[in-house]
Design a protein around this motif. Structure first.
Motif, PDB file in Angstrom:
ATOM      1  N   GLY A  36       0.837  -1.191   0.000  1.00  0.00           N
ATOM      2  CA  GLY A  36       0.000   0.000   0.000  1.00  0.00           C
ATOM      3  C   GLY A  36       0.872   1.241   0.000  1.00  0.00           C
ATOM      4  O   GLY A  36       1.861   1.311   0.725  1.00  0.00           O
ATOM      5  N   ASP A  37       0.516   2.198  -0.828  1.00  0.00           N
ATOM      6  CA  ASP A  37       1.236   3.462  -0.904  1.00  0.00           C
ATOM      7  C   ASP A  37       0.289   4.575  -0.488  1.00  0.00           C
ATOM      8  O   ASP A  37      -0.827   4.669  -0.992  1.00  0.00           O
ATOM      9  N   CYS A  67       0.550   2.615   8.653  1.00  0.00           N
ATOM     10  CA  CYS A  67       0.471   1.285   8.030  1.00  0.00           C
ATOM     11  C   CYS A  67      -0.387   0.338   8.864  1.00  0.00           C
ATOM     12  O   CYS A  67      -1.253  -0.368   8.328  1.00  0.00           O
ATOM     13  N   ASN A  68      -0.167   0.321  10.163  1.00  0.00           N
ATOM     14  CA  ASN A  68      -0.950  -0.552  11.037  1.00  0.00           C
ATOM     15  C   ASN A  68      -2.434  -0.202  10.996  1.00  0.00           C
ATOM     16  O   ASN A  68      -3.291  -1.093  10.995  1.00  0.00           O
ATOM     17  N   ALA A  69      -2.751   1.072  10.967  1.00  0.00           N
ATOM     18  CA  ALA A  69      -4.151   1.507  10.935  1.00  0.00           C
ATOM     19  C   ALA A  69      -4.848   1.094   9.643  1.00  0.00           C
ATOM     20  O   ALA A  69      -6.067   0.951   9.613  1.00  0.00           O
ATOM     21  N   ALA A  73       1.437  -4.668   7.985  1.00  0.00           N
ATOM     22  CA  ALA A  73       2.283  -5.076   9.104  1.00  0.00           C
ATOM     23  C   ALA A  73       3.579  -4.283   9.205  1.00  0.00           C
ATOM     24  O   ALA A  73       4.097  -4.100  10.304  1.00  0.00           O
ATOM     25  N   GLU A  74       4.111  -3.826   8.087  1.00  0.00           N
ATOM     26  CA  GLU A  74       5.419  -3.182   8.154  1.00  0.00           C
ATOM     27  C   GLU A  74       5.534  -2.011   7.191  1.00  0.00           C
ATOM     28  O   GLU A  74       4.812  -1.916   6.210  1.00  0.00           O
ATOM     29  N   VAL A  75       6.462  -1.137   7.509  1.00  0.00           N
ATOM     30  CA  VAL A  75       6.773   0.018   6.662  1.00  0.00           C
ATOM     31  C   VAL A  75       7.918  -0.376   5.732  1.00  0.00           C
ATOM     32  O   VAL A  75       8.956  -0.857   6.188  1.00  0.00           O
ATOM     33  N   VAL A  76       7.721  -0.218   4.448  1.00  0.00           N
ATOM     34  CA  VAL A  76       8.772  -0.506   3.479  1.00  0.00           C
ATOM     35  C   VAL A  76       9.701   0.703   3.368  1.00  0.00           C
ATOM     36  O   VAL A  76      10.913   0.578   3.433  1.00  0.00           O
ATOM     37  N   ARG A  77       9.108   1.901   3.213  1.00  0.00           N
ATOM     38  CA  ARG A  77       9.889   3.133   3.162  1.00  0.00           C
ATOM     39  C   ARG A  77       8.948   4.310   3.428  1.00  0.00           C
ATOM     40  O   ARG A  77       7.749   4.222   3.245  1.00  0.00           O
ATOM     41  N   SER A  90       5.150   3.759   2.097  1.00  0.00           N
ATOM     42  CA  SER A  90       4.895   2.493   1.421  1.00  0.00           C
ATOM     43  C   SER A  90       4.854   1.406   2.487  1.00  0.00           C
ATOM     44  O   SER A  90       5.782   1.285   3.294  1.00  0.00           O
ATOM     45  N   CYS A  91       3.780   0.612   2.474  1.00  0.00           N
ATOM     46  CA  CYS A  91       3.575  -0.429   3.484  1.00  0.00           C
ATOM     47  C   CYS A  91       3.507  -1.802   2.820  1.00  0.00           C
ATOM     48  O   CYS A  91       3.226  -1.911   1.630  1.00  0.00           O
ATOM     49  N   ALA A  92       3.737  -2.844   3.598  1.00  0.00           N
ATOM     50  CA  ALA A  92       3.639  -4.223   3.128  1.00  0.00           C
ATOM     51  C   ALA A  92       2.942  -5.068   4.172  1.00  0.00           C
ATOM     52  O   ALA A  92       2.937  -4.747   5.350  1.00  0.00           O
ATOM     53  N   ARG A  93       2.346  -6.156   3.723  1.00  0.00           N
ATOM     54  CA  ARG A  93       1.627  -7.050   4.634  1.00  0.00           C
ATOM     55  C   ARG A  93       2.549  -7.988   5.314  1.00  0.00           C
ATOM     56  O   ARG A  93       3.442  -8.454   5.218  1.00  0.00           O
TER      57      ARG A  93
END
Length: 93
Positions: A36-37, A67-69, A73-77, A90-93
């Motif tokens: 997700g961006d 990202c959590n909201a 699960a995590e921040v990519v950048r 940018s987030c990732a699962r």
């Protein structure tokens, strides 16, 4: 009569296969769902721009919380956009 039944069965099978291919997610859609961006404008009032400008760790906290909201699960950048100063995450699962 057999021909009509066979033709009807063949058409039903073809329709079912067509629908199933439309519903099966592709690799691209699965990858998009896994990341997700987000862009938080500087005027949103989160203070993200101030954190990034001062180099404080609160920018990472804002990015992780965002990202959590949104179910990631995590921040990519994360970082400020050069042209607008908005916080890009940018987030990732």
């Amino acid at each position: 009569m057999r021909r009509v039944l066979a033709l009807t069965a063949f058409m039903a099978l073809g329709a079912a296969l067509s629908v199933s291919f439309m519903l099966v997610p592709t690799e691209a859609s699965r990858a998009a769902a896994e990341t997700g961006d987000f862009v938080i404008p500087a005027a949103e009032g989160y203070g993200a721009t101030n954190c990034l400008a001062s180099g404080e760790a609160c920018g990472a906290v804002i990015a992780r919380s965002w990202c959590n909201a949104h179910g990631f699960a995590e921040v990519v950048r994360f970082g400020a956009q050069a042209e607008t100063g908005a916080l890009a995450i940018s987030c990732a699962r």
